[in-house]
Structures are given as C-alpha cells and as structure tokens.
Design a protein around this motif. Structure first.
Motif, mmCIF file in Angstrom:
data_model
loop_
_atom_site.group_PDB
_atom_site.id
_atom_site.type_symbol
_atom_site.label_atom_id
_atom_site.label_comp_id
_atom_site.label_asym_id
_atom_site.label_seq_id
_atom_site.Cartn_x
_atom_site.Cartn_y
_atom_site.Cartn_z
ATOM 1 N N GLU A 27 65.216 -32.471 7.218
ATOM 2 C CA GLU A 27 64.238 -33.296 6.770
ATOM 3 C C GLU A 27 64.345 -34.671 7.249
ATOM 4 O O GLU A 27 63.106 -35.478 7.585
ATOM 5 C CB GLU A 27 64.199 -33.147 5.266
ATOM 6 N N ALA A 28 65.605 -35.248 7.079
ATOM 7 C CA ALA A 28 65.794 -36.502 7.303
ATOM 8 C C ALA A 28 65.175 -36.939 8.770
ATOM 9 O O ALA A 28 64.671 -37.745 9.320
ATOM 10 C CB ALA A 28 67.075 -37.019 7.133
ATOM 11 N N ALA A 29 65.747 -35.860 9.798
ATOM 12 C CA ALA A 29 65.439 -35.871 11.118
ATOM 13 C C ALA A 29 63.740 -36.030 11.317
ATOM 14 O O ALA A 29 63.397 -36.723 12.238
ATOM 15 C CB ALA A 29 66.113 -34.904 11.940
ATOM 16 N N ALA A 30 63.201 -35.111 10.551
ATOM 17 C CA ALA A 30 61.677 -34.844 10.828
ATOM 18 C C ALA A 30 60.940 -36.284 10.559
ATOM 19 O O ALA A 30 60.302 -36.731 11.229
ATOM 20 C CB ALA A 30 61.084 -33.719 9.926
ATOM 21 N N GLN A 31 61.396 -36.674 9.354
ATOM 22 C CA GLN A 31 60.915 -37.923 8.775
ATOM 23 C C GLN A 31 61.200 -39.044 9.783
ATOM 24 O O GLN A 31 60.222 -39.979 10.227
ATOM 25 C CB GLN A 31 61.425 -38.407 7.416
ATOM 26 N N ALA A 32 62.385 -39.130 10.272
ATOM 27 C CA ALA A 32 62.501 -40.371 11.190
ATOM 28 C C ALA A 32 61.776 -40.221 12.406
ATOM 29 O O ALA A 32 61.356 -41.001 13.008
ATOM 30 C CB ALA A 32 64.020 -40.234 11.449
ATOM 31 N N ALA A 33 61.716 -38.905 12.947
ATOM 32 C CA ALA A 33 61.169 -38.717 14.241
ATOM 33 C C ALA A 33 59.365 -39.029 14.105
ATOM 34 O O ALA A 33 58.755 -39.485 14.848
ATOM 35 C CB ALA A 33 61.213 -37.135 14.655
ATOM 36 N N ALA A 34 58.867 -38.750 12.804
ATOM 37 C CA ALA A 34 57.484 -39.019 12.650
ATOM 38 C C ALA A 34 57.247 -40.500 12.585
ATOM 39 O O ALA A 34 56.404 -40.828 12.802
ATOM 40 C CB ALA A 34 57.237 -38.355 11.094
ATOM 41 N N ARG A 35 58.228 -41.307 11.735
ATOM 42 C CA ARG A 35 58.069 -42.704 11.794
ATOM 43 C C ARG A 35 58.196 -43.347 13.200
ATOM 44 O O ARG A 35 57.263 -44.115 13.572
ATOM 45 C CB ARG A 35 59.156 -43.120 10.813
ATOM 46 N N HIS A 36 58.981 -42.538 14.106
ATOM 47 C CA HIS A 36 59.187 -43.109 15.407
ATOM 48 C C HIS A 36 57.806 -42.961 16.334
ATOM 49 O O HIS A 36 57.402 -43.723 16.620
ATOM 50 C CB HIS A 36 60.312 -42.472 16.171
ATOM 51 N N LEU A 37 57.228 -41.969 16.005
ATOM 52 C CA LEU A 37 55.921 -41.548 16.858
ATOM 53 C C LEU A 37 54.810 -42.553 16.454
ATOM 54 O O LEU A 37 54.007 -42.679 17.061
ATOM 55 C CB LEU A 37 55.811 -40.025 16.628
ATOM 56 N N GLU A 38 54.976 -42.294 14.941
ATOM 57 C CA GLU A 38 53.713 -43.289 14.458
ATOM 58 C C GLU A 38 53.853 -44.609 14.987
ATOM 59 O O GLU A 38 52.825 -45.195 15.406
ATOM 60 C CB GLU A 38 53.770 -43.112 12.799
ATOM 61 N N HIS A 39 55.015 -45.139 14.820
ATOM 62 C CA HIS A 39 55.145 -46.527 15.128
ATOM 63 C C HIS A 39 54.869 -46.796 16.840
ATOM 64 O O HIS A 39 54.550 -47.877 17.219
ATOM 65 C CB HIS A 39 56.643 -47.133 15.098
ATOM 66 N N ALA A 40 55.182 -45.700 17.650
ATOM 67 C CA ALA A 40 55.163 -45.859 19.243
ATOM 68 C C ALA A 40 53.507 -45.907 19.198
ATOM 69 O O ALA A 40 52.945 -46.907 19.941
ATOM 70 C CB ALA A 40 55.493 -44.555 19.692
ATOM 71 N N GLU A 41 52.903 -45.218 18.484
ATOM 72 C CA GLU A 41 51.273 -45.299 18.387
ATOM 73 C C GLU A 41 50.785 -46.614 18.175
ATOM 74 O O GLU A 41 49.834 -47.397 18.821
ATOM 75 C CB GLU A 41 50.456 -44.257 17.844
ATOM 76 N N VAL A 42 51.407 -47.238 17.181
ATOM 77 C CA VAL A 42 51.153 -48.698 16.834
ATOM 78 C C VAL A 42 51.185 -49.471 18.095
ATOM 79 O O VAL A 42 50.378 -50.413 18.416
ATOM 80 C CB VAL A 42 51.545 -48.921 15.526
ATOM 81 N N ARG A 43 52.371 -49.480 18.403
ATOM 82 C CA ARG A 43 52.838 -50.396 19.556
ATOM 83 C C ARG A 43 51.994 -50.115 20.887
ATOM 84 O O ARG A 43 51.587 -51.061 21.553
ATOM 85 C CB ARG A 43 54.386 -50.083 20.003
#
Lengths: 250, 250
Positions: free
Chosen positions: A213-229
């Motif tokens: 679950e932590a891995a999934a959340q971390a990946a989700a956060r990364h992908l979302e921020h990537a889109e923001v960037r």
DNA sequence: CAAGCTTAATTTGTCAGACAAGATGCTAAA
DNA sequence: TTTAGCATCTTGTCTGACAAATTAAGCTTG
C-alpha cells in the motif's frame, strides 16, 4: 459435423472476416502451437470461399505473426505466436502526453504495489542501481531520461507480470520526450529535481520494506506530481525540445 | 529513372521483395501521404509480376498500416502512421488469464473513475443498454460473453481516453474464453449471475451519479470478485469449454 | 532386415483470365 | 446549373492451371 460454420455474413471485407475467425480460433487454442492448420483448399471449402480469400486471410495472419507458411509443407501456428496492438501514433502535444500519463498512472501504481510484495532481492538491487544511475546522469549534465525510464522499468519487472512491462514499454516511447521537457525545466529549478529524488526514494523504500500500500501511494504521488511538473512547463519549451529531435517534421 | 526497376532477383518470397520495394518507395516519399499509388495491374506490369503477387505485397503494407485500400477506388498511402505493440500470445490456462486480469483491474478501475466524471448522456445510455443486453442474452440461454465485454467497453469509451479502449480491447480477446468458463459455471449456480448483475449495477449507478470514487470502488470490487469466480471454476471445466468450440481438432 | 534412392502425392507460391461490387467522372436531360 | 443516368476504372472474389518445394510411400540394393 462442424457444419455450423455457416457462410460468412455479408459485410465489410470477406477476407477480413475469415482472418478474424481464424485468428480467434488460433488464440483460443483450437490449434496448438506449431501445429499445422488445414490446407488452403480445405479451409476454402470449410468456409465456402475460394482459395484466394483464404490466402489473403492467411497472409494477414502471417503478417500479424500468428502463422508461418512453408511452401510445399503447409501453414503452421507460429511457435511463439504474437499478437499486436496497433494504434495511431500519438501526437507529442501536451494534451496527448497527459492522455498517456492517465493510462500509465494506474499501471505504475499497480506495478509498484505488486513489486512490493513480489520483488526478489536482485530485482530490488537493480531498482536501487537504477535510482543511482539517474543521479549520476543528472550530475554529469545529462537529462537522465533514459535512466528514469529504466528505473520505472525495473519496478515493472519486479511486478512479475509480463503484461505490465510490455504495455509500459510500449508507452515509454511517447513519454521520452515529455520527461525531457520537465528535466530541461527542472534543471533550471533545482527544487524539482529534489522532489523527484525524494519521490523515487519513497517508492523504493516501500518496495524494500515489502509494503504494497505504501508503494502504491508513493507511486501515485509521484505520477501526480509528474503531471503537475509537466503542466508547468511552458508550451514553447515543449516545442523547442521537439524541434531538437532528429527527423522532426519539416 | 523508374525504368531501372528490373525483374526481382531470385530469392525468398517474391511478394516479400515487392513489398519491401514498395515500402521503401513510400517511406522515401515517392508517393505522398494520402496519395493514390498505381493500380495493381500497373504495378504488376512495372515489376513484371502477376497481380496476385502485387495483391499479396499490398496486403502486407496494408497490414503494416502503411496503405489503405478502397474497393473501386484504389490503394492509398495511409495519412496516419501507426505504431504496434507486439507481445507473445498468452496461454489460456488459469494462471495466464489471471495475469491478464491483474493488468485489467487497475485499468478498468481507472476507466470507471474517469467515466464517472466525463461520461456524456449518450454514453451513459449506451452503458445502460449494454447492461440490459447482458440480461437478455443470458435469459435467451446464451453465455452473454460478447455483451459483457461490450458493457466494459462502453465504460472505457466513456473515459474519453483512446488508450484505455485500445489496451482493454487488446486484452479482451484473452478474456473471452475465461468469462465463458465462469458463465458456464454460473449458469449452474444462479447466485453467481445475480452477483454479477448487482456489481454491474453498482458501477453504473456510480457513473450515473457522477461519483468517481464510488465508481472506482465498485469496479474494483467487480474485478476482484470476477477473479474469485474464475478461481472457483474447476480446471476440467476450463478444458471442457475449450473443447466445445466448433471446429475443434479431430 | 536396414539404408538409401526414386517416385508419386501433397501443399504453398505464382500465373492468367474472368466477373462482381463500388467508385469516379463524363454526358445528356431537365 | 443541377441532376440523373451511364460508361469506365479499380479493387475484391472466383476459377483453373502450373511451378516449386516438401513429404511419404515404395522400391532397390547392401
């Protein structure tokens, strides 16, 4: 028996219909791998069509990599049959890239989740090495795009499901350009790169700890921020990087 | 200069050589995008081969996405180039199907989430119709597999992202067989079918209400239960359904 | 009997000609 | 000018035939 294979209904391309039916038959395992399928004449009689159409249909399957034909011998189901997903080459404008990201996000999240519970020690090592490679490339003045993609690929491999690597690899090509845009932008603002490093680290830590679950959340956060960037990268920068690519449209 | 197109040298496949030469000609810009290339008869005369070979060659190019043919009109250079993902054909045993399901789950969940926030009224109508079609097919004694896949496809379309429909369509073929297995099993135990209907209804309700999170949760539940149902299908049933298919090897 | 060669049958690849199904463009009529 | 019909062209399909390559059977020979 087997007479319930009626004459193909009137429709688009006759040969195409036959190719579809043969393709379905192969993919459903009607004929085993490497097995010889009926002769063209037999198939023609079976479908109630001429040999020309059968040949056209088989030609399609051959081009699709499902069968191989040997003159004098017959046509055989390919021993390593492949199926191909074809789609229009996506544009490289911002909206198209974000469309690709939309698809990648759930895939990467799930891959990270699976990787956390399935990764082998050697795969974990490879993931960590890939993360280090990114830093080294960036410090050496490169964009680090290749290394970034390799990092994500290592995670997908650790998920132990070939479909993830296949689909993600396929869509990697279209992100190559986009990541470079953000990297170019990020090199100006150091904080962005630090964000990326921290996000990557969070993913790796969760995978190392075996916490799905932590891995999934971390990946989700990364992908979302990537889109923001990516969205923060000005349009003209996108066009500029695109013009650098070899073989750009004249 | 076009006169130096001599007779094709002896070698592997005649049609293949011609296809290569035509492909080179297209990619070198001899014919512009969308332009009509010479008629099959003309090409045959130009290469000194019969029309059959020309047709086979053009068939390859068509299959590769380089040209499109219109009956009565001619063959044209494709105006939208395509890329293709090729991967090994998955087996149809239980483990392979579950691997496919693993990939589909996050995609379907995300598609449902997006559909809840993006669906148009007409798309919502189509989703509901697809759900009704399943019931009708089942009541008519059919497996309803096609209708089930159409239902999921309608949701993917409502996500307004072509990549989702492309990838899900691509993997649908490998689930066709698996769903039929569970359906055959479910027909014995009515409760399974009621479960499916209820799960579908939950997804549709969430999409209709425009609640992305509820849609995602409903889709996730549906996919998880689908895997459970599939696992409950005994292995011999899988083999039996496979053997039922028409034209099975004698 | 076993091994190797010959020969016949089988199967895909190529050729040739014909008609069917649409598509295109010209011509004549309104 | 517009529209309807018609001739023509092009791809799709059918039919029949032969060439080239493989396969299997039969025969010969040791």
């Amino acid at each position: 028996m087997s007479g319930d294979i009626s004459a193909p209904s009137r429709g688009p391309q006759l040969s195409e219909q036959v190719a579809t039916r043969l393709s379905d038959a192969i993919q459903s395992g009607e004929w085993a791998r490497g097995e010889r399928l009926p002769t063209e004449a037999a198939l023609g009689q079976r479908f109630g069509i001429s040999r020309s159409v059968v040949r056209e249909a088989i030609s399609m399957l051959r081009n699709a990599g499902l069968v191989t034909s040997r003159r004098g011998s017959g046509s055989f189901v390919a021993d390593a049959p492949t199926v191909s997903l074809r789609l229009a080459l996506p544009d490289s404008d911002l909206d198209s890239v974000i469309e690709v990201l939309e698809l990648r996000r759930p895939l990467e999240v799930e891959a990270a989740r699976l990787a956390a519970s399935r990764r082998t020690p050697s795969q974990l090592r490879r993931i960590r090495n890939a993360m280090v490679d990114i830093d080294e490339a960036v410090e050496a003045g490169h964009s680090g795009v290749e290394q970034d993609l390799a990092f994500h690929r290592a995670i997908a491999e650790a998920a132990h499901n070939a479909h993830f690597t296949a689909v993600l690899d396929f869509y990697n090509r279209f992100l190559h350009h986009a990541i470079q845009v953000t990297r170019t932008n990020e090199s100006l603002r150091e904080t962005f790169m630090q964000q990326v490093v921290a996000e990557h680290q969070a993913i790796v830590d969760a995978i190392a700890a075996g916490d799905p679950e932590a891995a999934a959340q971390a990946a989700a956060r990364h992908l979302e921020h990537a889109e923001v960037r990516l969205r923060q990268a000005p349009e003209d920068l996108i066009a500029r990087v695109q013009a650098q690519r070899p073989g750009a449209p004249e």
